[in-house]
Design a protein around this motif. Structure first.
Motif, PDB file in Angstrom:
ATOM      1  N   HIS A 337      44.181  29.411  78.642  1.00 40.02           N
ATOM      2  CA  HIS A 337      45.313  30.004  79.351  1.00 40.02           C
ATOM      3  C   HIS A 337      46.553  29.697  78.501  1.00 40.02           C
ATOM      4  CE1 HIS A 337      46.297  26.002  80.742  1.00 40.02           C
ATOM      5  NE2 HIS A 337      45.261  25.927  81.586  1.00 40.02           N
ATOM      6  N   LYS A 370      44.047  34.127  78.470  1.00 38.99           N
ATOM      7  CA  LYS A 370      43.949  34.547  79.869  1.00 38.99           C
ATOM      8  C   LYS A 370      45.314  34.763  80.505  1.00 38.99           C
ATOM      9  CE  LYS A 370      41.426  30.910  80.744  1.00 38.99           C
ATOM     10  NZ  LYS A 370      40.492  29.885  81.284  1.00 38.99           N
ATOM     11  N   GLY A 371      45.288  35.309  81.710  1.00 42.55           N
ATOM     12  CA  GLY A 371      46.501  35.548  82.484  1.00 42.55           C
ATOM     13  C   GLY A 371      46.312  36.800  83.310  1.00 42.55           C
ATOM     14  N   ALA A 372      47.410  37.304  83.867  1.00 43.81           N
ATOM     15  CA  ALA A 372      47.330  38.542  84.640  1.00 43.81           C
ATOM     16  C   ALA A 372      47.065  39.727  83.714  1.00 43.81           C
ATOM     17  CB  ALA A 372      48.623  38.745  85.409  1.00 43.81           C
ATOM     18  N   SER A 374      44.962  39.545  80.589  1.00 41.18           N
ATOM     19  CA  SER A 374      44.146  38.848  79.587  1.00 41.18           C
ATOM     20  C   SER A 374      43.956  39.707  78.348  1.00 41.18           C
ATOM     21  CB  SER A 374      42.789  38.483  80.179  1.00 41.18           C
ATOM     22  OG  SER A 374      42.951  37.559  81.229  1.00 41.18           O
ATOM     23  N   ALA A 389      43.409  43.203  86.974  1.00 44.55           N
ATOM     24  CA  ALA A 389      42.507  42.474  87.873  1.00 44.55           C
ATOM     25  C   ALA A 389      43.329  41.941  89.038  1.00 44.55           C
ATOM     26  CB  ALA A 389      41.847  41.325  87.117  1.00 44.55           C
ATOM     27  N   PRO A 390      42.685  41.698  90.182  1.00 45.10           N
ATOM     28  CA  PRO A 390      43.458  41.239  91.346  1.00 45.10           C
ATOM     29  C   PRO A 390      44.159  39.907  91.077  1.00 45.10           C
ATOM     30  CG  PRO A 390      41.171  41.729  91.948  1.00 45.10           C
ATOM     31  CD  PRO A 390      41.251  41.816  90.461  1.00 45.10           C
ATOM     32  N   SER A 391      45.393  39.803  91.519  1.00 49.12           N
ATOM     33  CA  SER A 391      46.136  38.553  91.315  1.00 49.12           C
ATOM     34  C   SER A 391      45.592  37.428  92.192  1.00 49.12           C
ATOM     35  CB  SER A 391      47.624  38.773  91.588  1.00 49.12           C
ATOM     36  OG  SER A 391      48.137  39.623  90.589  1.00 49.12           O
ATOM     37  N   ALA A 394      44.420  34.185  90.628  1.00 49.48           N
ATOM     38  CA  ALA A 394      45.257  33.016  90.348  1.00 49.48           C
ATOM     39  C   ALA A 394      44.863  31.924  91.344  1.00 49.48           C
ATOM     40  CB  ALA A 394      46.728  33.394  90.463  1.00 49.48           C
ATOM     41  N   SER A 395      43.758  31.293  91.096  1.00 43.70           N
ATOM     42  CA  SER A 395      43.171  30.333  92.025  1.00 43.70           C
ATOM     43  C   SER A 395      42.335  29.354  91.209  1.00 43.70           C
ATOM     44  CB  SER A 395      42.303  31.120  93.024  1.00 43.70           C
ATOM     45  OG  SER A 395      41.412  30.280  93.693  1.00 43.70           O
ATOM     46  N   ALA A 396      42.387  28.066  91.571  1.00 42.70           N
ATOM     47  CA  ALA A 396      41.735  27.046  90.750  1.00 42.70           C
ATOM     48  C   ALA A 396      40.240  27.323  90.603  1.00 42.70           C
ATOM     49  CB  ALA A 396      41.934  25.673  91.392  1.00 42.70           C
ATOM     50  N   THR A 398      38.724  29.725  88.797  1.00 39.00           N
ATOM     51  CA  THR A 398      38.271  31.061  88.401  1.00 39.00           C
ATOM     52  C   THR A 398      38.059  31.144  86.880  1.00 39.00           C
ATOM     53  OG1 THR A 398      40.553  31.808  88.338  1.00 39.00           O
ATOM     54  CG2 THR A 398      39.326  32.272  90.347  1.00 39.00           C
ATOM     55  N   GLY A 399      38.803  30.324  86.138  1.00 38.18           N
ATOM     56  CA  GLY A 399      38.613  30.286  84.684  1.00 38.18           C
ATOM     57  C   GLY A 399      37.263  29.666  84.323  1.00 38.18           C
ATOM     58  N   ASP A 400      36.818  28.697  85.116  1.00 36.38           N
ATOM     59  CA  ASP A 400      35.505  28.086  84.880  1.00 36.38           C
ATOM     60  C   ASP A 400      34.415  29.141  85.058  1.00 36.38           C
ATOM     61  OD1 ASP A 400      37.027  25.750  84.764  1.00 36.38           O
ATOM     62  OD2 ASP A 400      36.738  25.356  86.906  1.00 36.38           O
ATOM     63  N   LEU A 402      34.800  32.374  84.603  1.00 33.23           N
ATOM     64  CA  LEU A 402      34.860  33.263  83.429  1.00 33.23           C
ATOM     65  C   LEU A 402      34.101  32.640  82.253  1.00 33.23           C
ATOM     66  CD1 LEU A 402      36.227  35.900  82.224  1.00 33.23           C
ATOM     67  CD2 LEU A 402      37.886  34.341  81.230  1.00 33.23           C
ATOM     68  N   HIS A 427      34.113  39.673  85.530  1.00 35.35           N
ATOM     69  CA  HIS A 427      34.987  38.755  86.277  1.00 35.35           C
ATOM     70  C   HIS A 427      35.973  39.560  87.141  1.00 35.35           C
ATOM     71  CE1 HIS A 427      38.245  35.479  86.188  1.00 35.35           C
ATOM     72  NE2 HIS A 427      37.187  34.793  86.560  1.00 35.35           N
TER      73      HIS A 427
HETATM   74  N1  LIG Z   1      48.091  36.828  88.499  1.00 33.21           N
HETATM   75  C1  LIG Z   1      46.857  37.018  88.007  1.00 33.21           C
HETATM   76  N2  LIG Z   1      46.286  38.243  88.056  1.00 33.21           N
HETATM   77  C2  LIG Z   1      45.033  38.436  87.593  1.00 33.21           C
HETATM   78  N3  LIG Z   1      44.265  37.460  87.039  1.00 33.21           N
HETATM   79  C3  LIG Z   1      44.785  36.229  86.955  1.00 33.21           C
HETATM   80  C4  LIG Z   1      46.093  35.938  87.415  1.00 33.21           C
HETATM   81  N4  LIG Z   1      46.330  34.623  87.195  1.00 33.21           N
HETATM   82  C5  LIG Z   1      45.222  34.118  86.633  1.00 33.21           C
HETATM   83  N5  LIG Z   1      44.277  35.073  86.478  1.00 33.21           N
HETATM   84  C6  LIG Z   1      42.939  34.888  85.917  1.00 33.21           C
HETATM   85  O1  LIG Z   1      42.316  33.801  86.601  1.00 33.21           O
HETATM   86  C7  LIG Z   1      41.656  32.936  85.691  1.00 33.21           C
HETATM   87  C8  LIG Z   1      42.327  31.544  85.746  1.00 33.21           C
HETATM   88  O2  LIG Z   1      41.778  30.721  84.770  1.00 33.21           O
HETATM   89  P1  LIG Z   1      42.406  29.295  84.413  1.00 33.21           P
HETATM   90  O3  LIG Z   1      43.874  29.419  84.185  1.00 33.21           O
HETATM   91  O4  LIG Z   1      41.578  28.710  83.344  1.00 33.21           O
HETATM   92  O5  LIG Z   1      42.231  28.486  85.762  1.00 33.21           O
HETATM   93  P2  LIG Z   1      41.203  27.313  86.128  1.00 33.21           P
HETATM   94  O6  LIG Z   1      41.299  26.313  85.007  1.00 33.21           O
HETATM   95  O7  LIG Z   1      41.707  26.761  87.430  1.00 33.21           O
HETATM   96  O8  LIG Z   1      39.851  27.892  86.245  1.00 33.21           O
HETATM   97  C9  LIG Z   1      41.728  33.621  84.350  1.00 33.21           C
HETATM   98  O9  LIG Z   1      40.592  34.430  84.156  1.00 33.21           O
HETATM   99  C10 LIG Z   1      42.991  34.471  84.458  1.00 33.21           C
HETATM  100  O10 LIG Z   1      42.968  35.585  83.605  1.00 33.21           O
END
Ligand SMILES: Nc1ncnc2c1ncn2[C@@H]1O[C@H](COP(=O)(O)OP(=O)(O)O)[C@@H](O)[C@H]1O
Ligand SMILES: NC(=O)C1=CN([C@@H]2O[C@H](COP(=O)(O)OP(=O)(O)OC[C@H]3O[C@@H](n4cnc5c(N)ncnc54)[C@H](O)[C@@H]3O)[C@@H](O)[C@H]2O)[C@@H](O)CC1
Ligand SMILES: [K+]
Length: 455
Positions: A337, A370-372, A374, A389-391, A394-396, A398-400, A402, A427
Motif C-alpha cells: 500500500h 494498492k489503493g482505491a 490499484s 472496486a467498492p470502497s 477499505a477494511s483491515a 482485505t490486503g491479506d 489479495l 478481489h
Molecule cells: N477506498 C478504497 N476503494 C477500493 N479499494 C480499496 C480502498 N481502500 C483500500 N482498498 C483495497 O483494500 C485492500 C487493503 O489492503 P491493505 O492496505 O494491505 O490492508 P490490510 O493490510 O489491512 O489488509 C487493497 O486491496 C486496496 O486496494
C-alpha cells in the motif's frame, strides 16, 4: 485489456487518423453525436446548458448542442472564450443559436461540461471554476465531455475544485484520469465513445482473466501448491491462506500461524525448510501477519532462498525496506500500500502509474501499488489500472486476502504481472458480491462465483 491512453498518445492517434484522410471536423462530429446520444438517453428532453471552452472540447460541445436541439431538446450554450481552433470555430458557426457569456449563465436541469478536455495545461481560472461549480451544483444531471474540466488527464490530479459528474463520455479511449484518484471518483459512470480513432497504449484496464477450471488430468499439485508463511499475527496469514484455497489452489500449506483455520489447510512448522523446498511447491506468500522480529527476518530469508515465485506483502516489504533489494531469481510480485511503497522505494515523483513503473524497474519485480485505484506494473513496462472496486474494501485484512489470491494465481503458473491482474479482478469482483460493510473474511466465500465467471 481496455487501452488507457495519455493525452499525447490520444493526440498521436488522432493525428494518424487525420493523416489518413479523416478531417478533424469529422472526428468532432462523431464526438458530438456520441455526446448528444448519451445525453438524450440519460436526460431525455430535459433542458440543457452546454459550457463550451476555446479548444476542441468546446467544439464537441457546439456539435452536441446542435444535434440535441435537432432532437427537440431546449439547448442553451455558454462559452468561456471564443473558439481558437478551426474545427471548433466551424462547429460554433454551425450552431445557429445564441452563445451566452459563461459568467452570467443561468443553470439548467442538464449541464454538459465541454470546457476543457485533454488540452488543459494549467489550473482553471478561479472565476471559471466557480461558474462551473455553481452551474453543476444547480443541475439535476451532469455530463462531462471527455473529462471533467479541471483534472489532469495523465495523473488524475485536480488542478482546482472540480464538481462531481454523473456521467463522463470518454472520447476514443479511457485516459488515466478516468481511473486514477482523485479524479476517477468525480467522473461518475464512464462510457467510452468510439469515434473511429484506433489507439495503441502502454497502459490498460485490468480485465476479467481467463482461468479455466481443473480438468480430469489435474491433481491437487498440478492445480498449484501454495505456501503461506505465518508469524506474529496468525489471523492475517489465515486470511491469505484461505483466500489462496478459495482462489483455486489445489494445496495450501500454512507455515506457522495459530488456530482456527479451515481443516483443509495443511499445517507445517514455521522453520520446516524441507517442506518449503518441496519441488511441487509453486509459490510462496509471505508478509501478512509476519511481524518484523528476527524470526520473521529469518523466515523471509528462507523464502527468498528457495528461488520460487514469491508474493511479498505487508511485513515482508517492511523488512526489505532500508537495505538494497535482493536480486529476485523467480517471478516476484510485491503488493505494497502507499505506506509500504514509500518505505521501500522512497519518494518518487509522477503519476501513480509512473511511480509503480519506476519502482518495478528498480526492483526487478512486479509492483502492485494498492489503493482505491490499484496500479500494477512490470519491469518490462507493462502496466494496468484495476477497474473501480467498492470502497468497502477499505477494511483491515482485505490486503491479506489479495495476497492469498495472488499466491494462488502464481501457483497456477501465471507470470507475476498476469497473476497480479487476475488477483485484482477476482478481489474486486468478490468485494462487489460481498456488498456493503464487508469484512475481509467475507471475501473468500465470494471467490467461488468470481472464479466461475472466469472459466
Ligand atoms: N477506498 C478504497 N476503494 C477500493 N479499494 C480499496 C480502498 N481502500 C483500500 N482498498 C483495497 O483494500 C485492500 C487493503 O489492503 P491493505 O492496505 O494491505 O490492508 P490490510 O493490510 O489491512 O489488509 C487493497 O486491496 C486496496 O486496494
Ligand atoms: N483533436 C481531435 O481531433 C479531436 C479532439 N476532440 C476533443 O478535443 C479535446 C482536446 O482538444 P484541445 O487539444 O483543443 O484541448 P481542450 O479543448 O481541452 O483545451 C485547449 C484550449 O484550452 C486552453 N487552455 C488550457 N488550459 C487552460 C486553462 N487552465 N484556462 C484557460 N485556457 C486553457 C489552451 O490554450 C487551448 O486553447 C479532447 O478532449 C476532445 O474533447 C474530439 O473533438 C475528437 C477529435
Ligand atoms: K470537459
Amino acid at each position: 485489456m481496455k487501452p488507457i491512453v495519455t493525452a499525447a498518445e490520444m493526440r498521436a492517434a488522432e493525428a494518424a487518423v487525420i493523416g489518413g484522410g479523416t478531417s478533424v471536423e469529422t472526428l468532432m462530429e462523431r464526438a458530438g453525436e456520441a455526446i448528444a446520444e448519451a445525453a438524450w438517453r440519460y436526460a431525455g428532453t430535459a433542458p440543457a446548458l452546454i459550457l463550451c471552452g476555446p479548444g476542441n472540447n468546446g467544439g464537441d460541445g457546439y456539435v452536441a448542442g446542435r444535434l440535441l436541439r435537432e432532437r427537440g431538446v431546449p439547448v442553451r450554450i455558454a462559452a468561456s472564450a471564443e473558439p481558437r481552433t478551426d474545427a471548433a470555430r466551424a462547429a460554433r458557426v454551425a450552431w445557429d443559436g445564441p452563445v451566452e457569456p459563461l459568467a452570467d449563465a443561468r443553470p439548467a436541469p442538464l449541464l454538459i461540461d465541454a470546457l476543457f478536455g485533454t488540452g488543459l495545461t494549467r489550473p482553471l481560472d478561479p472565476s471559471l471554476g466557480d461558474a462551473l461549480d455553481r452551474l453543476a451544483g444547480a443541475a439535476r444531471y451532469r455530463i462531462a465531455v471527455d473529462l471533467p474540466s479541471g483534472v489532469g488527464t495523465d495523473d488524475g490530479i485536480l488542478l482546482g475544485p472540480v464538481p462531481r459528474f454523473d456521467l463522463t463520455i470518454a472520447l476514443g479511449a479511457l485516459k488515466p484520469a478516468h481511473r486514477l484518484q482523485p479524479s476517477a471518483a468525480l467522473c461518475g459512470r464512464v462510457a467510452v465513445a468510439d469515434i473511429g480513432v484506433p489507439v495503441t497504449a502502454r497502459l490498460g484496464e485490468v480485465a476479467r482473466p481467463r482461468l479455466p477450471p481443473p480438468g480430469p488430468a489435474d491433481n491437487k499439485y498440478s492445480r498449484g501448491m501454495v505456501a503461506v508463511i505465518g508469524g506474529e499475527m496468525p489471523g492475517a496469514a489465515i486470511l491469505a491462506a484461505t483466500a489462496a484455497q478459495r482462489a483455486g489452489a489445489g494445496y495450501v500449506a500454512l507455515f506457522g500461524g495459530g488456530p482456527g483455520a479451515p481443516a483443509a489447510l495443511v499445517r507445517k512448522d514455521i522453520g520446516d525448510q524441507a517442506a518449503l523446498s518441496d519441488p511441487r511447491l509453486c509459490a510462496i506468500v509471505i508478509g501478512p501477519g509476519l511481524g518484523r522480529t528476527e524470526e520473521a527476518r529469518a523466515a523471509l530469508d528462507r523464502a527468498l532462498g528457495t528461488g520460487k515465485p514469491l508474493l511479498l506483502d505487508a511485513d515482508a516489504l517492511s523488512l526489505l525496506a532500508g537495505r538494497p533489494l535482493p536480486r529476485f531469481v523467480a517471478p516476484t510480485l510485491m503488493t505494497p500500500h502507499e505506506g509500504e511503497f514509500l518505505r521501500l522505494f522512497g519518494r518518487i515523483e509522477g503519476s501513480k502509474v509512473e511511480r509503480a513503473r519506476l519502482a518495478a524497474a528498480r526492483a526487478g519485480a512486479v509492483v502492485l501499488l494498492k489503493g482505491a485505484d490499484s496500479v500494477i506494473a512490470a519491469p518490462d513496462g507493462r502496466a494496468a489500472i484495476a477497474p473501480p472496486a467498492p470502497s468497502w474494501l477499505a477494511s483491515a485484512g482485505t490486503g491479506d486476502v489479495l495476497a492469498g489470491i495472488a499466491g494462488a494465481m502464481l501457483a497456477r503458473g501465471l507470470d507475476a504481472f498476469d497473476a497480479g491482474c487476475a488477483a485484482l479482478w477476482l478481489h474486486g469482483r468478490a468485494a462487489e458480491m460481498a456488498g456493503p460493510a464487508l469484512i475481509a473474511d467475507d471475501l473468500a466465500q465470494h471467490l467461488a462465483p468470481a472464479l466461475a465467471a472466469c472459466g
